[in-house]
Design a protein around this motif. Structure first.
Motif, PDB file in Angstrom:
ATOM      1  N   PRO A  32       1.453   5.660   0.592  1.00 25.00           N
ATOM      2  CA  PRO A  32       0.805   6.623   1.479  1.00 25.00           C
ATOM      3  C   PRO A  32      -0.317   7.223   0.709  1.00 25.00           C
ATOM      4  O   PRO A  32      -0.336   7.136  -0.388  1.00 25.00           O
ATOM      5  N   THR A  33      -1.100   7.946   1.527  1.00 25.36           N
ATOM      6  CA  THR A  33      -2.242   8.711   0.902  1.00 25.36           C
ATOM      7  C   THR A  33      -1.678   9.841  -0.205  1.00 25.36           C
ATOM      8  O   THR A  33      -0.791  10.517   0.079  1.00 25.36           O
TER       9      THR A  33
ATOM     10  N   VAL B 142      -2.939  13.135  -2.401  1.00 26.89           N
ATOM     11  CA  VAL B 142      -3.761  14.097  -2.646  1.00 26.89           C
ATOM     12  C   VAL B 142      -3.394  14.672  -3.932  1.00 26.89           C
ATOM     13  O   VAL B 142      -2.548  15.396  -4.213  1.00 26.89           O
TER      14      VAL B 142
ATOM     15  N   ASN C  31     -10.501   5.013  -2.285  1.00 27.65           N
ATOM     16  CA  ASN C  31     -10.984   6.320  -1.891  1.00 27.65           C
ATOM     17  C   ASN C  31     -10.769   6.540  -0.325  1.00 27.65           C
ATOM     18  O   ASN C  31     -11.290   5.871   0.365  1.00 27.65           O
ATOM     19  N   GLN C  32     -10.176   7.553   0.279  1.00 26.36           N
ATOM     20  CA  GLN C  32      -9.909   7.949   1.688  1.00 26.36           C
ATOM     21  C   GLN C  32     -10.895   8.989   2.196  1.00 26.36           C
ATOM     22  O   GLN C  32     -10.915   9.109   3.284  1.00 26.36           O
TER      23      GLN C  32
ATOM     24  N   GLU D  29       0.893  -1.087   0.084  1.00 22.77           N
ATOM     25  CA  GLU D  29       0.157  -0.123   0.160  1.00 22.77           C
ATOM     26  C   GLU D  29       0.902   1.334   0.123  1.00 22.77           C
ATOM     27  O   GLU D  29       2.018   1.258   0.539  1.00 22.77           O
TER      28      GLU D  29
ATOM     29  N   LYS E 288      -3.384   0.484  -3.760  1.00 21.25           N
ATOM     30  CA  LYS E 288      -3.121  -0.973  -3.110  1.00 21.25           C
ATOM     31  C   LYS E 288      -2.567  -1.739  -4.168  1.00 21.25           C
ATOM     32  O   LYS E 288      -3.275  -1.980  -5.324  1.00 21.25           O
TER      33      LYS E 288
ATOM     34  N   ARG F 234      -8.752  14.480   1.509  1.00 24.94           N
ATOM     35  CA  ARG F 234      -8.100  13.171   2.067  1.00 24.94           C
ATOM     36  C   ARG F 234      -7.654  12.408   1.137  1.00 24.94           C
ATOM     37  O   ARG F 234      -6.798  11.489   1.797  1.00 24.94           O
ATOM     38  N   GLY F 235      -7.835  12.544  -0.257  1.00 21.78           N
ATOM     39  CA  GLY F 235      -6.947  11.824  -1.102  1.00 21.78           C
ATOM     40  C   GLY F 235      -7.238  10.315  -1.128  1.00 21.78           C
ATOM     41  O   GLY F 235      -8.471   9.951  -0.835  1.00 21.78           O
ATOM     42  N   PHE F 236      -6.522   9.511  -1.874  1.00 21.77           N
ATOM     43  CA  PHE F 236      -6.519   8.267  -2.033  1.00 21.77           C
ATOM     44  C   PHE F 236      -5.417   7.470  -1.594  1.00 21.77           C
ATOM     45  O   PHE F 236      -4.154   7.941  -1.794  1.00 21.77           O
ATOM     46  N   THR F 237      -5.351   5.953  -1.694  1.00 17.90           N
ATOM     47  CA  THR F 237      -4.074   5.215  -1.567  1.00 17.90           C
ATOM     48  C   THR F 237      -3.994   4.194  -2.830  1.00 17.90           C
ATOM     49  O   THR F 237      -5.038   4.026  -3.232  1.00 17.90           O
TER      50      THR F 237
END
Length: 805
Positions: free
Chosen positions: A89-90, A92, A122-123, A87, A168, A163-166
């Motif tokens: 990091p987030t 943005v 989506n975070q 994974e 995976k 909040r952004g996304f990660t």
């Protein structure tokens, strides 16, 4: 020009609120234009930041020379078990539409086995972030298979996303994959399309305000009021018919996945420079599929272009459905207006057809894109056939729209065109004396010639392919045709789910759900309350014809009702289709009669004819008993609205409400595979094959519609190479010196070439359209130009005659 400006200035001075609105709209447009001009954001994921959650023994997960190496070949877990998860990091990103590009190499060549998948999660709450060609949002997988060296996806980041996304990563089977980079690139096309949408919305808003709220005087005011009433009714009908498209709910009809994949593939081929699209080179994992040669997709260019402008695929589909609905409304009203004197009557007839049960089932439950698009042209064809047989003096206005309607049928749904031709042929024979009158026959021949000219660009490749390619549909005869007919219960059932209205939602379990599912399955063979109400009215007027008919007024209504009745009867499963097919088993007649695939498809023609019957009955009722006619208008409109409401309630509760998530493997969605070639291999393995030990395949990739292979033949004899491309013809193979290589078809229907002894280099494979097809495209273009010029000349002639009088 000065006079026009002064008039505009005076208008704005007299309507200050409208001037303020224009000023606000101008500011919004300027803001969007500034947004379009801003630099595009590009960001590359730092692969070193991908952190593995678990690394099984024997697995390599490391960054080497800037590339991420994921090697799970040392593990012994079974396929399908997640071996490794990592994974990032987030991330943005600024609000925009982004294309994700992943460059990689993998030794796993099977598409249905997923060595590495990337998931974009989506975070935040409420932001639209989606990958691939997802419907409205959510997450989507990108599969890194060995058949390609890069894969692309899409994400949409809403305004205010903080909040952004990660990212995976999952490894699900033993394979070695090297990821060079993962890049996010903002696309300017998305900004431009937002600007164009804003311009369109503002233009429609201003037009509505000008039409309905700007004061006029005298006769002009009265005429405008009547026109505005018609526009309001038609706009309301379109709004009602499009309600599910605006709900933001993901409904997946029976053929939805196949048709959205068609849109995505057409978009890809247009982006590759193939126009018109003839071969979907990316379908079936790059093996290619000749869907466009047999199933014309010219009308899908609109959603395909929107998709190329980064509009989400599900929204493209909904826009297309809404546009077709509006066109169906407009063409139906235009057609019915020719057989009645009252705009209100034409509006009612339009409502009966637009909100008919069979059409709503096609649009929403079946997602039958070709068939519900064809239904836009059926009233145009039916009304102008009616005029050709009821008028003595025939002009371009009588046969020109008929030609355009028939050409439209050919280019959206060839099966509906075949059914219409079959019905028209029987009708022409039955009414032979009227058909072969000189002027009428001449008009019919003109319409046929113009229709052929308009769609010869598609018909010539279609017929040539049908005669030269051994596709599955050529060897298919109707099976279980009668059993697939409509049930009389569903055909005459005015409202959906009528047997279940008394059941509460929590009671729909076990046996009740069986009944529920059964009712859903039978909905494709329904007419619905609007058409049935129109049928009842027409029958009533026919039974009372002696009270209003002065001789021949009832004849057209009688004929139309008779033809509609026959079509309804042959759509039933009680009609002895199987006995009829037994008499013509495996013959051309068998194939022609079974072209419909399902008997209930004849209901589309019956729906158009019944809407005409409704209008004719209302027209006669208006002249006979005007007070009852007003009541009939209101009752029919109320029936249409009530039926649409009940249908949408039923539709929203069906078990077919699903979420569609697209992925790379969607290229395998080809419906029933009617246009597949025989003896084809499993298309999940996209790699050239050879039986020669001397021929080395060093590299193979297919992207943007072009396949490339690097080869070395170290032997002293030519070696045969089978490419993972279905040979539908018109493929050109050239080497790095530009020399064309001869091609042939292998036993597996694949493209095969001979690699000369001692050859070292690369070959390129691309699809090229024959010159004959290009000539046919020019013929269709000239025919269209001639019809447009003829229409303009006819209008000018009519206007000149009116001015003289």
């Amino acid at each position: 020009m000065t006079k026009g400006w002064m008039g505009c200035k005076g208008f704005l001075a007299a309507h200050r609120r409208f001037a303020v609105l224009l000023a606000v709209e101008t500011l919004c447009i300027l803001a969007l234009m500034v947004r379009c001009a801003k630099p595009l954001h590009t960001e590359q994921l730092d692969l070193a930041q991908l952190t593995a959650v678990n690394v099984p023994e024997g697995t390599i997960f490391s960054v080497q020379d800037g590339a991420l190496v994921v090697d799970t070949t040392g593990t012994s877990a079974e396929n399908g078990v997640v071996l490794l998860t990592a994974e990032s990091p987030t991330m943005v990103l600024p609000s925009d539409a982004y294309e994700i590009t992943v460059s990689y190499d993998s030794d796993q060549w099977k598409l249905d086995e997923e060595p590495i998948t990337l998931n974009f999660v989506n975070q935040g709450m409420g932001e639209v972030i989606s990958g691939g060609s997802d419907l409205w949002g959510g997450t989507n997988l990108l599969t890194l298979d060995g058949a390609h060296h890069s894969v692309t996806g899409r994400i949409w980041v809403k305004q205010g996303n903080t909040r952004g996304f990660t990212v995976k990563l999952q490894a699900q089977m033993a394979a070695r994959t090297v990821i060079q980079n993962i890049t996010f690139t903002a696309k300017r096309a998305y900004r431009v399309i937002r600007l164009l949408v804003a311009l369109l919305v503002f233009a429609v808003l201003d037009a509505v305000l000008l039409l309905f709220f700007v004061d006029t005087d005298g006769a002009e005011k009265k005429a405008r009021a009547a026109k505005n009433e018609t526009l309001l009714v038609l706009a309301a009908l379109c709004l009602v018919a499009c309600l599910p498209f605006t709900a933001g709910i993901e409904y997946v009809g029976w053929d939805f996945q196949f048709h959205v994949e068609r849109i995505a593939q057409v978009a890809a081929e247009l982006q590759n420079g193939q126009f018109p699209v003839r071969m979907m080179t990316g379908m079936l994992n790059g093996y290619g599929y000749a869907n466009s040669l047999y199933y014309c997709d010219i009308f899908l260019y609109l959603p395909a272009l929107l998709y190329n402008c980064m509009v989400p695929l599900g929204i493209c589909y909904n826009i297309y459905g809404a546009v077709v609905t509006v066109c169906t409304c407009a063409l139906t009203y235009y057609s019915l207006r020719k057989v009645c004197s009252s705009p209100r009557t034409a509006c009612v007839g339009t409502a009966v057809y637009l909100l008919s049960g069979y059409r709503l089932v096609n649009v929403f439950m079946r997602s039958a894109v070709g068939e519900y698009t064809a239904m836009a042209f059926l009233p145009l064809v039916a009304v102008h056939i009616y005029q050709l047989y009821t008028k003595e003096e025939l002009t371009w206005r009588d046969w020109g729209p008929l030609a355009m309607g028939m050409a439209g049928l050919v280019q959206c749904h060839i099966l509906t065109f075949e059914l219409v031709c079959l019905v028209l042929a029987v009708f022409a024979v039955v009414f032979g004396r009227q058909t072969f009158r000189k002027k009428r026959l001449a008009a019919l021949l003109k319409a046929a010639g113009a229709a052929i000219g308009l769609c010869v660009w598609f018909l010539v490749p279609f017929l040539q392919s049908m005669m030269t390619q051994n596709v599955q549909v050529n060897n298919t005869y109707a099976g279980n045709f009668q059993e697939n007919g409509a049930s009389l219960l569903y055909l005459l059932n005015p409202f959906p789910m009528s047997a279940l209205w008394s059941l509460e939602r929590d009671q729909l379990q076990n046996s009740a759900l069986i009944v529920y599912s059964s009712i859903f399955d039978g909905m494709h063979g329904t007419l619905g309350a609007p058409l049935l109400a129109g049928l009842v009215l027409a029958l009533y007027m026919l039974l009372r014809c002696k009270e209003w008919d002065d001789g021949k007024q009832a004849a057209p209504l009688r004929v139309l009702l008779g033809v509609s009745g026959v079509l309804m009867v042959i759509s039933l499963r009680q009609f002895p289709w199987n006995a009829l097919f037994t008499c013509f088993e495996n013959t051309v007649i068998h194939k022609i009669l079974g072209a419909a695939q399902f008997p209930w498809r004849y209901l589309s023609i019956a729906a158009a004819l019944l809407s005409i019957c409704t209008v004719l009955a209302l027209e006669k009722l208006c002249h006979w008993k005007k007070d009852k006619a007003k009541t009939a208008h209101l009752v029919l409109l109320a029936t249409c609205v009530l039926y649409a409401g009940s249908f949408f309630v039923y539709f929203a509760a069906t078990p077919e409400q699903l979420t569609y998530t697209a992925s790379n493997a969607d290229s395998l969605l080809v419906g029933s595979g009617e246009y597949m070639l025989p003896n084809g291999p499993a298309v999940n393995y996209a790699r050239p094959q050879t039986d020669s030990a001397d021929l080395q395949i060093k590299y193979y990739d297919k992207s943007s519609g072009v396949a490339q292979a690097m080869l070395e033949n170290i032997g002293t004899q030519a070696a045969e190479l089978e490419l993972p491309i279905f040979n539908y013809g018109n493929y050109v193979v050239t080497d790095n010196e530009g020399t064309k290589w001869p091609t042939r078809t292998s036993d597996s229907s694949l493209l095969e070439v001979s690699v000369p002894a001692g050859f070292t280099g690369s070959i390129t494979v691309c699809y090229r359209e024959p010159v004959l097809w290009r000539i046919m495209e020019a013929v269709s273009g000239l025919t269209l130009a001639a019809l447009v010029l003829g229409c303009c000349a006819q209008r000018r002639k009519t206007r000149t005659a009116a001015e003289k009088n």
